[in-house]
Design a protein around this motif. Structure first.
Motif, mmCIF file in Angstrom:
data_model
loop_
_atom_site.group_PDB
_atom_site.id
_atom_site.type_symbol
_atom_site.label_atom_id
_atom_site.label_comp_id
_atom_site.label_asym_id
_atom_site.label_seq_id
_atom_site.Cartn_x
_atom_site.Cartn_y
_atom_site.Cartn_z
ATOM 1 N N ILE A 121 38.947 -6.326 -55.400
ATOM 2 C CA ILE A 121 38.313 -5.059 -55.049
ATOM 3 C C ILE A 121 37.969 -4.310 -56.331
ATOM 4 C CG2 ILE A 121 38.611 -2.865 -53.833
ATOM 5 C CD1 ILE A 121 40.744 -4.331 -52.115
ATOM 6 N N GLU A 122 36.715 -4.033 -56.521
ATOM 7 C CA GLU A 122 36.304 -3.304 -57.716
ATOM 8 C C GLU A 122 36.566 -1.809 -57.534
ATOM 9 O OE1 GLU A 122 32.606 -4.648 -59.742
ATOM 10 O OE2 GLU A 122 32.389 -5.945 -57.983
ATOM 11 N N ILE B 65 47.887 -3.281 -52.921
ATOM 12 C CA ILE B 65 46.823 -3.592 -53.877
ATOM 13 C C ILE B 65 47.351 -3.308 -55.276
ATOM 14 C CG2 ILE B 65 44.563 -2.919 -54.795
ATOM 15 C CD1 ILE B 65 43.622 -2.396 -51.974
ATOM 16 N N MET C 247 39.064 2.293 -52.481
ATOM 17 C CA MET C 247 40.091 1.276 -52.672
ATOM 18 C C MET C 247 41.412 1.682 -52.023
ATOM 19 S SD MET C 247 43.024 0.636 -54.687
ATOM 20 C CE MET C 247 42.808 1.673 -56.132
ATOM 21 N N SER D 55 42.816 -5.247 -57.946
ATOM 22 C CA SER D 55 41.713 -4.322 -58.152
ATOM 23 C C SER D 55 41.575 -3.949 -59.622
ATOM 24 C CB SER D 55 41.924 -3.058 -57.305
ATOM 25 O OG SER D 55 40.852 -2.156 -57.462
ATOM 26 N N ARG E 256 35.038 -7.562 -62.139
ATOM 27 C CA ARG E 256 35.314 -8.653 -61.201
ATOM 28 C C ARG E 256 35.553 -9.979 -61.920
ATOM 29 N NH1 ARG E 256 34.804 -10.071 -55.866
ATOM 30 N NH2 ARG E 256 34.340 -7.905 -55.347
ATOM 31 N N LEU F 294 46.419 -2.301 -58.775
ATOM 32 C CA LEU F 294 45.344 -1.684 -59.553
ATOM 33 C C LEU F 294 45.620 -1.893 -61.036
ATOM 34 C CD1 LEU F 294 42.808 0.103 -59.758
ATOM 35 C CD2 LEU F 294 44.333 2.097 -59.739
#
Length: 428
Positions: free
Chosen positions: A70-71, A12, A83, A42, A46, A14
């Motif tokens: 993904i918030e 992910i 997350m 993330s 959004r 971030l």
């Protein structure tokens, strides 16, 4: 965390909606399908993250509408844990790390998730290593900072030179050069802000390093009879085409930690290092000295720091801006790092042995790549992340907080970097 543990995502990103996060997303979009990587992005907003995918689709020609968003908010611990618990690895692009880095590391440790970032902030990196190294070891995860242009090229380049130095390496000097196009180039605000507060906190490093080199590192480094001179004034040398000044980045401290780690774990002789920046002309040199002196003076006071943060373009003479560089500027920008190593033709029996003659052998490694701030940084971070996922079992020590040279030496990261236009080669 087991290298085989299954989670919803492998990686992910971030902070994908930040300026650097956009380039990281695009680099991952190009690389993930070839490696079978499941990934997501993330951040807090959004809508902005959706725009990142739209832009990345346009720039790469790869349809990304199915990539998960993904918030997560770095200031909300529960949000971060939700997350990090969904992925094997977080690529963290949320800086300055001295303000926002520890929260993410803490969440990764709590959820047994690997973590890479692109910090060039020694105080953040060394304080995190001091505080979380043993916890990361216990969880079997890797927390690795400095995985951008600061400091993968230099740190891995030094390890590359050590491997190809037929003898015993004593020390290296690095000479960094940049090339820009007719439009020039500038760096975005986040790097400027990190530099301001990093300079202001330099006084904290002495005590931090005393603790780090007694609590995490415990083996006394062997003394060298042949000290590498640290040149504090501008100088010229046959190894660089221009005036050389000290490079204020994190390369030196990162390499030193790598050398200490490999001395303690693998009984490798730790080498000395000094890092320099090459300035082509005298006028540019004078400008750097004036701006550097002004920066240091202002960053030492709260009032001065406020002015520096408020007017980055003015006080950096246009080198930093709240608006990032254009893609056209980045396409015309490149870097090179020349690593000059000196040592002995004969290998020492033990790393603590003291040679009785001065260094008598020289070797050079050249590193080249595209613009360092965004293109090369994204390449380094993404390829380091893919290396961790695909070659987890080749990483040493079954976890901990490591430097790139400590973690990735012995993996296929050199080939991955070369395949993405960042070369590390022995030239002499």
């Amino acid at each position: 965390m087991s290298s085989k543990e299954s989670r919803e995502f492998d990686i992910i990103v971030l902070g994908a909606s930040g300026f650097t996060g956009q380039f990281i997303t695009e680099e991952l979009a190009r690389s993930a399908p070839k490696e079978g990587i499941k990934w997501a992005i993330s951040g807090r907003n959004r809508e902005k993250l959706s725009q990142v995918l739209i832009t990345a689709t346009k720039e790469t020609g790869i349809e990304l509408s199915d990539i998960a968003i993904i918030e997560a908010d770095v200031q909300l611990d529960e949000s971060l844990r939700a997350m990090t618990g969904r992925t094997r690895l977080v690529l963290n692009a949320v800086g300055p790390y001295r303000f926002f880095g520890e929260q993410v590391v803490k969440a990764c440790v709590e959820t047994a998730t690997n973590h890479l970032d692109i910090s060039g902030e020694p105080q953040y990196m060394e304080s995190i290593q001091l505080k979380y190294h043993k916890l990361a070891e216990e969880k079997g995860i890797y927390i690795i900072s400095a995985c951008g242009w600061d400091s993968i090229p230099c740190d891995l380049g030094v390890q590359f030179l050590k491997k190809h130095f037929d003898g015993e390496l004593n020390g290296v000097e690095t000479y960094m050069s940049f090339k820009t196009g007719p439009q020039g180039v500038h760096t975005n605000y986040g790097t400027w802000q990190s530099a301001i507060h990093g300079f202001a906190a330099m006084g904290e490093l002495k005590e931090l390093r005393r603790r780090l080199y007694s609590e995490v590192f415990t083996k006394q480094r062997p003394d060298s009879k042949y000290k590498l001179e640290r040149k504090t004034l501008p100088f010229r040398t046959e190894d660089a085409n221009g005036w050389c000044v000290q490079f204020p980045g994190s390369d030196r401290s990162v390499v030193q930690r790598t050398q200490q780690y490999r001395y303690e774990k693998f009984n490798e002789r730790p080498i000395q290092i000094e890092t320099y920046f090459v300035v082509r002309g005298m006028l540019y040199l004078i400008g750097i000295m004036i701006s550097g002196g002004l920066f240091g003076l202002m960053a030492s006071t709260r009032f001065g720091r406020n002015l520096l943060e408020r007017y980055p373009e003015f006080f950096s003479f246009g080198m930093f801006s709240r608006v990032g560089p254009t893609r056209e500027q980045l396409k015309d920008t490149s870097f090179s790092i020349k690593i000059v190593g000196n040592g002995w033709a004969d290998k020492l029996a033990e790393p603590t042995d003291v040679p009785q003659v001065p260094p008598n052998k020289k070797a050079i490694v050249m590193i080249k790549g595209k613009d360092p701030g965004y293109t090369a940084t994204s390449t380094c971070l993404v390829q380091a992340g893919i290396t961790l996922i695909k070659e987890f079992d080749k990483l040493p020590n079954s976890g901990g907080i490591l430097t790139p040279g400590a973690a990735f030496d012995g993996t296929g990261i050199f080939d991955r970097l070369k395949a993405h236009d960042l070369t590390i080669e022995l030239v002499s």
